[in-house]
Write a protein that holds these residues in place. Structure first.
Motif, PDB file in Angstrom:
ATOM      1  N   ILE A  98      82.139  18.866  25.442  1.00 15.18           N
ATOM      2  CA  ILE A  98      81.569  17.811  26.158  1.00 15.18           C
ATOM      3  C   ILE A  98      82.610  17.170  27.155  1.00 15.18           C
ATOM      4  CG2 ILE A  98      81.548  15.818  25.051  1.00 15.18           C
ATOM      5  CD1 ILE A  98      78.553  15.498  26.047  1.00 15.18           C
ATOM      6  N   GLU A  99      83.966  17.266  26.703  1.00 20.72           N
ATOM      7  CA  GLU A  99      84.993  16.426  27.569  1.00 20.72           C
ATOM      8  C   GLU A  99      85.078  16.435  29.024  1.00 20.72           C
ATOM      9  OE1 GLU A  99      86.886  18.095  23.823  1.00 20.72           O
ATOM     10  OE2 GLU A  99      85.165  18.678  25.308  1.00 20.72           O
ATOM     11  N   PRO A 100      84.725  17.755  29.746  1.00 23.35           N
ATOM     12  CA  PRO A 100      84.543  17.441  31.373  1.00 23.35           C
ATOM     13  C   PRO A 100      83.462  16.774  31.794  1.00 23.35           C
ATOM     14  CG  PRO A 100      84.814  19.899  30.551  1.00 23.35           C
ATOM     15  CD  PRO A 100      84.549  19.023  29.312  1.00 23.35           C
ATOM     16  N   TRP A 101      82.267  16.795  30.977  1.00 21.98           N
ATOM     17  CA  TRP A 101      81.182  15.950  31.637  1.00 21.98           C
ATOM     18  C   TRP A 101      81.427  14.305  31.182  1.00 21.98           C
ATOM     19  CZ3 TRP A 101      77.474  15.759  34.553  1.00 21.98           C
ATOM     20  CH2 TRP A 101      76.455  14.851  34.589  1.00 21.98           C
ATOM     21  N   THR A 102      82.028  14.211  29.932  1.00 19.16           N
ATOM     22  CA  THR A 102      82.555  12.722  29.927  1.00 19.16           C
ATOM     23  C   THR A 102      83.559  12.108  31.045  1.00 19.16           C
ATOM     24  OG1 THR A 102      82.262  12.956  27.562  1.00 19.16           O
ATOM     25  CG2 THR A 102      83.446  11.111  28.162  1.00 19.16           C
ATOM     26  N   ASP A 103      84.317  12.991  31.459  1.00 20.28           N
ATOM     27  CA  ASP A 103      85.192  12.664  32.434  1.00 20.28           C
ATOM     28  C   ASP A 103      84.562  12.496  33.747  1.00 20.28           C
ATOM     29  OD1 ASP A 103      87.716  12.606  30.845  1.00 20.28           O
ATOM     30  OD2 ASP A 103      88.117  14.930  31.399  1.00 20.28           O
ATOM     31  N   HIS A 104      83.485  13.266  34.064  1.00 23.33           N
ATOM     32  CA  HIS A 104      82.626  12.960  35.128  1.00 23.33           C
ATOM     33  C   HIS A 104      82.195  11.563  35.271  1.00 23.33           C
ATOM     34  CE1 HIS A 104      79.727  13.777  38.210  1.00 23.33           C
ATOM     35  NE2 HIS A 104      78.713  13.454  37.575  1.00 23.33           N
ATOM     36  N   LEU A 105      81.477  11.314  33.913  1.00 20.64           N
ATOM     37  CA  LEU A 105      80.906  10.022  33.959  1.00 20.64           C
ATOM     38  C   LEU A 105      81.876   8.976  33.993  1.00 20.64           C
ATOM     39  CD1 LEU A 105      78.663  10.829  30.804  1.00 20.64           C
ATOM     40  CD2 LEU A 105      77.817  10.418  32.973  1.00 20.64           C
ATOM     41  N   ARG A 106      83.054   9.126  33.526  1.00 17.97           N
ATOM     42  CA  ARG A 106      84.022   8.152  33.588  1.00 17.97           C
ATOM     43  C   ARG A 106      84.426   7.811  35.041  1.00 17.97           C
ATOM     44  NH1 ARG A 106      88.510   6.398  30.163  1.00 17.97           N
ATOM     45  NH2 ARG A 106      87.889   8.066  29.003  1.00 17.97           N
ATOM     46  N   GLY A 107      84.425   8.944  36.031  1.00 19.47           N
ATOM     47  CA  GLY A 107      84.730   8.672  37.220  1.00 19.47           C
ATOM     48  C   GLY A 107      83.659   8.120  38.210  1.00 19.47           C
ATOM     49  N   LEU A 108      82.371   7.856  37.438  1.00 15.26           N
ATOM     50  CA  LEU A 108      81.343   7.338  38.427  1.00 15.26           C
ATOM     51  C   LEU A 108      81.304   6.011  38.769  1.00 15.26           C
ATOM     52  CD1 LEU A 108      78.331   9.194  36.814  1.00 15.26           C
ATOM     53  CD2 LEU A 108      79.725   9.812  38.931  1.00 15.26           C
ATOM     54  N   TYR A 109      82.311   5.066  38.153  1.00 10.47           N
ATOM     55  CA  TYR A 109      82.440   3.819  38.334  1.00 10.47           C
ATOM     56  C   TYR A 109      83.478   3.101  37.553  1.00 10.47           C
ATOM     57  CZ  TYR A 109      80.315  -1.065  38.296  1.00 10.47           C
ATOM     58  OH  TYR A 109      80.142  -2.423  38.802  1.00 10.47           O
ATOM     59  N   GLU A 110      84.156   1.868  37.734  1.00  7.85           N
ATOM     60  CA  GLU A 110      85.207   1.311  37.174  1.00  7.85           C
ATOM     61  C   GLU A 110      84.737   0.644  35.862  1.00  7.85           C
ATOM     62  OE1 GLU A 110      89.182  -1.517  37.624  1.00  7.85           O
ATOM     63  OE2 GLU A 110      87.889  -0.977  39.427  1.00  7.85           O
ATOM     64  N   TRP A 111      84.218   1.347  34.948  1.00  3.88           N
ATOM     65  CA  TRP A 111      83.735   1.073  33.661  1.00  3.88           C
ATOM     66  C   TRP A 111      84.878   0.201  32.887  1.00  3.88           C
ATOM     67  CZ3 TRP A 111      78.875   2.065  34.173  1.00  3.88           C
ATOM     68  CH2 TRP A 111      78.472   3.280  34.533  1.00  3.88           C
ATOM     69  N   ASP A 112      84.309  -0.839  32.133  1.00  2.00           N
ATOM     70  CA  ASP A 112      85.395  -1.708  31.422  1.00  2.00           C
ATOM     71  C   ASP A 112      85.475  -0.899  30.015  1.00  2.00           C
ATOM     72  OD1 ASP A 112      85.683  -4.167  32.905  1.00  2.00           O
ATOM     73  OD2 ASP A 112      83.476  -4.442  33.058  1.00  2.00           O
ATOM     74  N   TYR A 113      84.706  -0.175  29.655  1.00  2.00           N
ATOM     75  CA  TYR A 113      84.937   0.516  28.573  1.00  2.00           C
ATOM     76  C   TYR A 113      83.711   1.550  28.228  1.00  2.00           C
ATOM     77  CZ  TYR A 113      80.801  -2.366  26.972  1.00  2.00           C
ATOM     78  OH  TYR A 113      79.529  -2.893  27.029  1.00  2.00           O
ATOM     79  N   LEU A 114      84.076   2.691  27.552  1.00  2.00           N
ATOM     80  CA  LEU A 114      82.938   3.888  27.240  1.00  2.00           C
ATOM     81  C   LEU A 114      82.945   3.711  25.693  1.00  2.00           C
ATOM     82  CD1 LEU A 114      84.210   6.571  29.478  1.00  2.00           C
ATOM     83  CD2 LEU A 114      82.391   5.136  29.912  1.00  2.00           C
ATOM     84  N   ILE A 115      81.712   3.653  25.253  1.00  2.00           N
ATOM     85  CA  ILE A 115      81.512   3.713  23.858  1.00  2.00           C
ATOM     86  C   ILE A 115      81.064   5.230  23.272  1.00  2.00           C
ATOM     87  CG2 ILE A 115      79.686   3.153  21.693  1.00  2.00           C
ATOM     88  CD1 ILE A 115      79.367   0.373  23.346  1.00  2.00           C
ATOM     89  N   GLY A 116      81.890   5.916  22.207  1.00  2.00           N
ATOM     90  CA  GLY A 116      81.365   7.171  22.021  1.00  2.00           C
ATOM     91  C   GLY A 116      80.758   7.124  20.581  1.00  2.00           C
ATOM     92  N   ALA A 156      86.762  10.871  17.999  1.00  2.00           N
ATOM     93  CA  ALA A 156      88.091  10.037  17.916  1.00  2.00           C
ATOM     94  C   ALA A 156      89.258  10.689  18.531  1.00  2.00           C
ATOM     95  CB  ALA A 156      88.128   9.425  16.494  1.00  2.00           C
ATOM     96  N   ALA A 157      89.522  11.831  18.208  1.00  3.28           N
ATOM     97  CA  ALA A 157      90.858  12.462  18.267  1.00  3.28           C
ATOM     98  C   ALA A 157      90.719  12.921  19.815  1.00  3.28           C
ATOM     99  CB  ALA A 157      91.015  13.776  17.527  1.00  3.28           C
ATOM    100  N   SER A 158      89.484  12.782  20.537  1.00  2.00           N
ATOM    101  CA  SER A 158      89.394  13.240  21.957  1.00  2.00           C
ATOM    102  C   SER A 158      90.318  12.212  22.913  1.00  2.00           C
ATOM    103  CB  SER A 158      88.030  13.236  22.294  1.00  2.00           C
ATOM    104  OG  SER A 158      87.718  12.025  22.516  1.00  2.00           O
ATOM    105  N   GLY A 159      90.223  10.846  22.437  1.00  2.00           N
ATOM    106  CA  GLY A 159      90.939   9.831  23.186  1.00  2.00           C
ATOM    107  C   GLY A 159      90.289   9.426  24.319  1.00  2.00           C
ATOM    108  N   LEU A 160      88.649   9.748  24.472  1.00  2.00           N
ATOM    109  CA  LEU A 160      88.028   9.772  25.620  1.00  2.00           C
ATOM    110  C   LEU A 160      87.275   8.175  25.474  1.00  2.00           C
ATOM    111  CD1 LEU A 160      86.261  12.850  26.099  1.00  2.00           C
ATOM    112  CD2 LEU A 160      88.145  11.882  27.761  1.00  2.00           C
ATOM    113  N   PHE A 161      87.262   7.473  24.353  1.00  2.00           N
ATOM    114  CA  PHE A 161      86.315   6.395  24.218  1.00  2.00           C
ATOM    115  C   PHE A 161      87.193   4.954  23.910  1.00  2.00           C
ATOM    116  CE2 PHE A 161      84.065  10.185  23.153  1.00  2.00           C
ATOM    117  CZ  PHE A 161      83.343  10.249  24.148  1.00  2.00           C
TER     118      PHE A 161
END
Length: 277
Positions: A98-116, A156-161
């Protein structure tokens, strides 16, 4: 003895909105509850859309993202006169690949944080849905725990959250394998430590079948020994749940060995003392 609450204003980063289809309330009601709870920061982190739609019946749709950002903006405006800071986030489900979709979500706004978070096993098996208890009637508990913690480690290892949500949610309905649970916890904690992500004490667990915060005290003690950062969250799905049981959670955090809590701004973590600002 520490004077919880009188010395400290908390940050509640794990809260929801009606856009996820299983929460209630208005921005004004959530802000009012956050002010009454004495929060310094109120974070909004609804269940993020999935690329495949329809996916389930308890998350935002992609078409709702504009309404979600409007909800955050309205809450921000309502909170400002009270000196309450609103933070913007998403709770993102973890699946293999799911990493590419999470990267897409990350780019939609300047989020303060993402919860995984992990809410699914296998292809799409919900283990924490009270309306789908057949999962537990047909699943070996130890196998489910093995699957869950493998998925949590990978997340956790993905480093996305920035924050890893309700770490032992797999226990929600009270199903636990026998023996020393460190066999699941220690590899997960090693992955969390390497990632630099933050854990949460999620107080919603006290109101589910397991009748225990997420994660359990052993997990918290091990995390504190490894200097893993911590925040406290309500997982509120209604305004009256914002900041619920935070004094109790802070006492637990201190007993487990934590001396600081984390806050987030534009993806950057800052630590401040558990007992005061």
């Amino acid at each position: 003895m520490l004077a919880w609450g009188s010395l400290f204003m908390y940050c509640d980063y794990h809260t929801h909105t009606p856009l996820c289809l299983h929460a209630s309330g208005t921005p004004q009601e959530y802000v009012q509850s956050a002010v009454r709870a004495g929060l310094r920061e109120y974070g909004i982190s609804d269940h993020a859309p999935m690329q495949e739609e329809p996916f389930d019946d308890w998350r935002m749709k992609q078409a709702d993202m504009g309404a979600y950002l409007d909800w955050i903006r309205e809450a921000t405006e309502l909170a400002a006169p009270h000196g309450l800071t609103v933070k913007a986030g998403l709770e993102c489900d973890w699946f293999p690949g799911i990493e590419p979709w999470t990267d897409h979500l990350r780019g939609l706004y300047e989020w303060d944080y993402l919860i995984g978070s992990v809410h699914y096993l296998g292809e799409k098996e919900e283990f924490d849905n009270p309306y789908k208890m057949d999962f537990w009637n047909t699943t070996d508990v130890e196998d489910a725990w093995e699957q869950y913690w493998k998925r949590f480690r990978d997340m956790a290892a993905s480093g996305l959250f920035h924050i890893l949500g309700h770490a032992d949610l797999i226990k929600k309905f009270g199903f636990r394998p026998g023996g020393d649970l460190r066999r699941y916890y220690e590899p997960a904690l090693e992955a969390i430590s390497r990632s630099g992500a933050c854990l949460e004490i999620n107080t919603a667990g006290w109101y589910n079948k397991c009748a225990e915060q997420y994660p359990d005290e052993l997990f918290l003690r091990l995390a504190a020994e490894m200097d893993i950062p911590l925040t406290i969250s309500s997982d509120a799905h209604a305004p009256e749940n914002v900041g619920r049981d935070f004094d109790r959670a802070a006492e637990l955090a201190s007993r487990a060995g934590f001396r600081q809590l984390a806050s987030f701004t534009a993806g950057k973590m800052r630590l401040f003392p558990l007992t005061g600002i």
